[in-house]
Design a protein around this motif. Structure first.
Motif: not given
Length: 337
Positions: A141, A145-146, A171
């Motif tokens: 996760t 996100q980064q 993604d």
């Protein structure tokens, strides 16, 4: 506003017994933190870290990580005084001899990289992630996100913004790649910004303690490959291939039982992800009129990213990149050349 902050600092220094210290500003980093070197009349020195506003949230993890590192006989700064609510710390002064400064002036790089590599094997053999349940986890996760900054900022800056479907495809590609490698090497304490600018030569100490560790507030639990990758594929400088290969061998020799194949696979994916995030960050800086010193990283990091995604495990990222970006990564366009 600045006057009010200065009054807070003056009161903090008075409580800490440093009211009579001379104060000299130091170079800023990429964050909003400010640093000053303090010198008292008796010659004692310390570093003031000023993390105002939202930056104050980084102070507690910095204090926590420094304590963990010192408990493993590594050189993180002692905390002389703190006001975590105000984002103020008074720290041990490690001097001016960063590894980056020594490399830039032409010192032999081999002892510096050997020492920095030995710090990581020392840390990874001694740290037990189970003893620090309160430290953030660099898991699927957080990593996804980064790395989202690549799709959000870099593709926009390259004038190839993603459609919603394209963003989902990116993604999905990162999720596929990361899922294959997370867990194939052990987790340990990940310092995250492990590069010569944050490593200090401490000449009064021996062994791994001769390497002072700075800027650890973003540390967490994550794959052991990450920090060696950060050291050897530095956005700020070219590290010769022979040093990179030798340090990987040195690290693996110090970690018996670690699968070389698994480590190199994790190393490649962590590299691609780190480089992609930095590309996004530098693209943001370029859009905001960033400094030439920071924008100069862009071409190097693009090259590092392209080499990383050539690994077979990263074929989904390579395919996506080839589809959406030109071979030069649109670096000249982003830099306005």
């Amino acid at each position: 506003m600045r006057v009010m902050r200065e009054n807070v600092i003056i009161c903090f220094l008075a409580r800490a017994g440093w009211a009579d210290a001379a104060r000299a500003p130091m170079g800023a980093d990429w964050s909003t933190r400010r640093y000053e070197r303090l010198t008292r009349p008796d010659g004692a020195k310390a570093i003031l870290m000023d993390a105002a506003g939202d930056g104050a949230g980084q102070v507690p993890p910095f204090v926590r990580l420094c304590g963990l590192l010192r408990a493993m006989d590594l050189s993180a700064p002692l905390i002389f005084a703190e006001d975590q609510g105000q984002g103020l710390l008074l720290l041990e002064d490690f001097g001016d001899d960063s590894f980056a400064l020594l490399l830039d002036r032409g010192d032999d790089p081999w002892p510096l990289y050997c020492r920095a590599t030995d710090v990581l094997s020392h840390l990874h053999k001694r740290f037990d992630p189970g003893t620090a349940p309160d430290i953030q986890r660099y898991d699927l996760t957080l990593f996804t996100q980064q790395v989202a900054l690549f799709g959000d900022a870099y593709l926009d800056a390259a004038a190839t913004p993603l459609s919603p479907a394209g963003r989902r495809a990116l993604d999905d590609a990162w999720t596929m790649v990361l899922t294959q490698v997370l867990g194939i090497v052990p987790d340990s304490l990940l310092l995250r910004d492990y590069h010569p600018g944050n490593l200090m030569a401490l000449r009064d100490r021996a062994g791994v303690r001769a390497c002072g560790l700075l800027d650890v507030q973003d540390g967490g639990i994550g794959p052991i490959s990450y920090d060696l990758l950060s050291l050897l594929q530095d956005a700020r400088r070219d590290v010769p291939d022979e040093i990179q290969s030798a340090m990987i061998d040195r690290y693996l020799s110090a970690m018996p039982g670690l699968s070389q194949g698994a480590f190199l696979a994790s190393y490649a994916v962590m590299g691609a992800m780190r480089h992609a995030r930095i590309l996004g960050r530098v693209a943001q800086l370029a859009a905001g009129g960033g400094k030439a010193r920071q924008l100069a990283f862009l071409s190097r990091v693009w090259g590092q990213f392209r080499r990383a995604i050539a690994h077979p495990l990263l074929s989904p990222i390579q395919s996506f990149t080839d589809q959406h970006l030109p071979p030069d990564g649109a670096v000249p366009h982003i830099l306005g050349q």
